[in-house]
Design a protein around this motif. Structure first.
Motif, mmCIF file in Angstrom:
data_model
loop_
_atom_site.group_PDB
_atom_site.id
_atom_site.type_symbol
_atom_site.label_atom_id
_atom_site.label_comp_id
_atom_site.label_asym_id
_atom_site.label_seq_id
_atom_site.Cartn_x
_atom_site.Cartn_y
_atom_site.Cartn_z
ATOM 1 N N GLU A 185 47.784 38.528 40.306
ATOM 2 C CA GLU A 185 47.162 39.120 39.118
ATOM 3 C C GLU A 185 48.175 39.668 38.113
ATOM 4 O O GLU A 185 48.008 39.488 36.915
ATOM 5 C CB GLU A 185 46.208 40.249 39.532
ATOM 6 N N TYR A 238 36.035 34.967 31.497
ATOM 7 C CA TYR A 238 37.094 34.461 32.370
ATOM 8 C C TYR A 238 37.031 32.936 32.478
ATOM 9 O O TYR A 238 38.033 32.240 32.322
ATOM 10 C CB TYR A 238 36.973 35.107 33.756
ATOM 11 N N ASP A 277 37.681 38.450 45.186
ATOM 12 C CA ASP A 277 38.925 38.337 44.424
ATOM 13 C C ASP A 277 38.771 38.840 42.993
ATOM 14 O O ASP A 277 37.747 38.648 42.365
ATOM 15 C CB ASP A 277 39.389 36.882 44.375
ATOM 16 N N ARG A 319 39.818 38.567 39.079
ATOM 17 C CA ARG A 319 40.227 37.448 38.224
ATOM 18 C C ARG A 319 40.618 38.002 36.864
ATOM 19 O O ARG A 319 39.776 38.500 36.131
ATOM 20 C CB ARG A 319 39.081 36.443 38.092
ATOM 21 N N SER A 351 39.863 43.281 35.022
ATOM 22 C CA SER A 351 39.694 41.961 35.616
ATOM 23 C C SER A 351 38.199 41.676 35.700
ATOM 24 O O SER A 351 37.381 42.597 35.617
ATOM 25 C CB SER A 351 40.318 41.903 37.018
#
Lengths: 453, 294
Positions: free
Chosen positions: A309, B52, B118, B120, B213
């Motif tokens: 990230e 995203y 997760d 992103r 994110s």
């Protein structure tokens, strides 16, 4: 793909879905106030010999299946660490079953989501113990253990967990080195505590890096505050100066003002104690503001997700954590890489060790009663006896009548009387491609400085 | 070293912009549909994931991703509202509230099952502009979020004050029964409200995905501040929500500079202290009913 692999994958998918369902149910229950006081489930522990649901018992009969409960963070703040820990656990389960299993029984791990929430962790433990009849528990985070400590003690179920670094456990847990269980505290950890790795990090900063003045940006969660407190204590004891600690609550859309406040001070390096989600935001804010300075990050961020990230933003930063590389690491790593693409971190390796020790303790106990397993944990892992690095080796040795000493993948698993382990501390440099070792402080060196652990 | 107030105000404007994009939609739904939508955070999350996907897999620029997220989230929000909230329109506030809480949980965990745990992040290219004489800096991303919010505010103002649909919205907000007998198609109005509110939430989602994110909790994490800003401004008032959002944002950042270092985590708490004081002094919020309906 083998049958076992297929089953494992399906089970993981199933557990992810059921875990989510459990989360929804508990969440809704919390909303409408149907949770009881949480202390009513202890009766199910009666007669620790009775894991009848799985065929286990305390009467010397051989069960068909031995089930271990794994409370995990399938969702929640620390969920990014779970996939590797799950894969490492599943690897151990596979190897244990390939070797015939403890007591020649099928060895299973039942994984449930706690979201690292104490109330949900209590419900999951209660289900494991009362309904699933687990032989032992493999998991629990610091922020679950501390509020549930009395509850855990009342259950008298052996718990070996790869997660908690909390200083709270420095003087709690383990078996006090006696053969009796009256003084036992039923909880062991296969990862080094915050006391050890913050001491190592502080020593690396002072002695290796020559950093004499630091500032810290810390979250207000128990784990992060604990890291900050411990690091500050060691750093100042070694002669360093913490010039400023800025605390911030988690989940903010920007930490720019906190960074600005922090960097209004003069220091040689700064430390960051936050979980990944917020660390991503902070590292981006740090880069945007062009603040510069040497950064040291807490151990919880030592995960490939950080590289994926914000590897570029964090390039050159240091991260201090327990070393992943114990006596059996190379052997573990080669097996792990065959079954998982998840990036390794110390807790995943520690989960592998916890699983193996539980299986060996069950085999050593010769039964699945909680008390017999508790008595056997120290017996299979502490020095003296034949050194073994896998369940298969340990089972052979035990079947030959030998005592064994399990040497783990992340540490040598020589538990202290409080159920703790020692290990090396490594400070690594973050690069866009991964972590590179910068300094290593040996666990032996740190043992001289830490009084009780 | 003393932190320039201008710097803190800029940081506050940025945080206020994130909040405002969510709060305007939230308060529109409250004012027109008469429900507190606890699933509004999940609409923001939809926007974050759409943004995203648009950038990483669609190869779009972030401004284009904002447009795509606005459109897709508007449609998704409208469909969800048609399926869940509209059939319960006559059920009253409490059933709608419970529905929104349940819907939020289902959506949040649905994201988790589909997208996994997760994080992103959206790749970004940020330029930092420094104004050393005045002691502050601002990044292109910060200017973008403030700019997008200002555009949204202007468009909203023009829409509410200059278009028939906007005027009908305000009339319905004041008195739905009267609007109905006056020939206003209130169902059409509610559709428009859901589309506008969800679209703005989608824009907020892309902004949050860029700074943080795209993850299943990204919208939910903002919900408390969004609700606070809406109440602070005067629930049901889009202009009040804007005022409340920026007051909240600036309060959060400026208080960091004034709080002792050991108490800086109380910066968000300080914003809620302001809310409590405002509600005690002015229970209807900063923008009162007369202003809202004028």
């Amino acid at each position: 793909m083998s049958r076992k692999e297929t089953v494992g994958t399906d089970r993981r998918t199933f557990l992810a879905i059921t875990g989510t369902g459990a989360l929804t149910t508990v969440g809704l229950a919390g909303c409408i106030g149907t949770e009881d006081d949480g202390n009513g489930g202890n009766g199910g522990n009666g007669g620790n010999g009775g894991n009848g649901g799985n065929g286990g018992n305390g009467n010397g009969e051989t069960p068909d299946t031995v089930v271990v409960g794994q409370p995990g963070s399938l969702t929640g703040t620390w969920d990014f660490l779970q996939p590797a820990a799950s894969d490492a656990t599943d690897l151990a389960v596979q190897q244990i079953n390939d070797a015939g299993g403890p007591l020649d029984a099928e060895f299973e791990v039942n994984r449930q989501d706690t979201t690292v929430d104490p109330q949900q962790a209590r419900e999951v433990l209660r289900q494991f113990i009362d309904s699933d009849g687990v032989a032992a528990i493999n998991g629990l985070y610091s922020s679950e253990i501390e509020p549930l400590w009395e509850f855990i003690q009342e259950q008298e179920v052996p718990i070996i967990t790869p997660w908690p670094g909390s200083t709270y456990l420095d003087t709690r847990g383990g078996d006090k080195g006696t053969d009796e269980t009256d003084d036992d505290e039923w909880l062991w950890r296969t990862v080094i505590g915050d006391t050890v790795h913050t001491a190592g990090a502080a020593e690396a900063m002072i002695d290796e890096a020559g950093v004499e003045r630091m500032a810290i940006l810390s979250a207000t969660s128990a784990g992060e505050e604990g890291w900050t407190r411990q690091f500050t204590s060691w750093y100042e004891e070694l002669g360093g100066e913490i010039v400023e600690v800025i605390s911030a609550s988690e989940g903010q859309s920007s930490y720019q003002s906190q960074l600005n406040e922090l960097f209004s001070n003069d220091f040689d390096a700064w430390a960051l104690s936050f979980a990944l989600e917020d660390a991503i935001t902070i590292l981006r804010n740090w880069e945007d503001g062009g603040y510069g300075g040497q950064l040291l990050m807490e151990d919880g961020l030592r995960d490939d997700s950080l590289i994926d990230e914000v590897g570029e933003q964090a390039d050159g930063a240091w991260i201090a954590a327990g070393s992943t590389e114990g006596p059996n690491y190379d052997q573990f790593l080669s097996s792990y890489e065959e079954v998982s693409d998840e990036g390794l971190h110390p807790w995943a390796v520690a989960a592998y060790d916890a699983t193996n020790i539980i299986a060996l303790a069950i085999h050593h106990a010769g039964e699945t009663s909680h008390e017999a397993i508790q008595r056997s944990i120290g017996a299979v892992s502490r020095p003296d006896g034949t050194t073994v690095t896998t369940f298969a080796e340990g089972k052979d040795a035990l079947d030959n009548g030998d005592e064994i000493n399990y040497e783990g993948a992340v540490t040598d698993c020589d538990f202290t009387e409080h159920g703790n382990v020692w290990g090396d501390v490594v400070v690594e440099r973050v690069t866009p491609d991964g972590f590179e070792t910068e300094f290593t402080i040996s666990g032996d060196e740190l043992q001289d400085e830490i009084d009780e652990y | 070293m003393e932190i320039p107030l201008a710097q803190e105000i800029i940081f506050g404007l940025v945080i206020g912009s994130y909040i405002a994009l969510g709060a305007i939609g939230f308060t529109l739904v409250y004012g027109l549909v008469n429900m507190i939508n606890f699933a509004h955070g999940e609409f923001i999350t939809v926007g974050a994931f759409v943004g995203y996907l648009a950038v990483v897999f669609g190869g779009l620029s972030i401004p284009m991703a904002v447009a795509v997220a606005l459109a897709i989230t508007a449609v998704v929000g409208w469909v969800i509202a048609r399926v869940t909230f509209e059939p319960m329109n006559e059920a009253g506030a409490v059933p709608l509230l419970l529905m929104s809480i349940g819907l939020g949980l289902v959506l949040r965990n649905g994201f988790r099952v589909i997208a996994g745990a997760d994080r992103r992040t959206i790749p970004r290219d940020v330029t930092t502009y420094r104004f050393d004489d005045w002691g502050f800096f601002v990044t292109s991303q910060q200017l973008f979020i403030i700019g997008v919010t200002l555009v949204a505010v202007v468009v909203l103002h023009v829409f509410l004050s200059r278009t028939m649909l906007g005027i009908a919205m305000r009339a319905t907000s004041d008195n739905e029964d009267l609007a109905l007998v006056s020939g206003i198609d209130t169902r059409r109005i509610r559709n428009a409200v859901w589309i506008a509110a969800s679209g703005l939430a989608g824009v907020a989602g892309v902004m949050l995905a860029v700074s943080q994110s795209a993850n299943p909790n990204v919208g939910f994490g903002q919900l408390l501040l969004i609700i606070t800003a809406a109440i602070l401004g005067g629930a049901g008032s889009p202009y009040g929500a804007i005022v409340g959002s920026y007051l909240l944002g600036i309060g959060i950042t400026v208080s960091v500079a004034f709080l002792p270092s050991g108490l800086t985590e109380l910066n968000a708490t300080m914003a809620f202290v302001v809310l409590i004081v405002v509600l005690l002094v002015r229970p209807g919020g900063l923008v009162n009913a007369e202003v809202r309906t004028s």
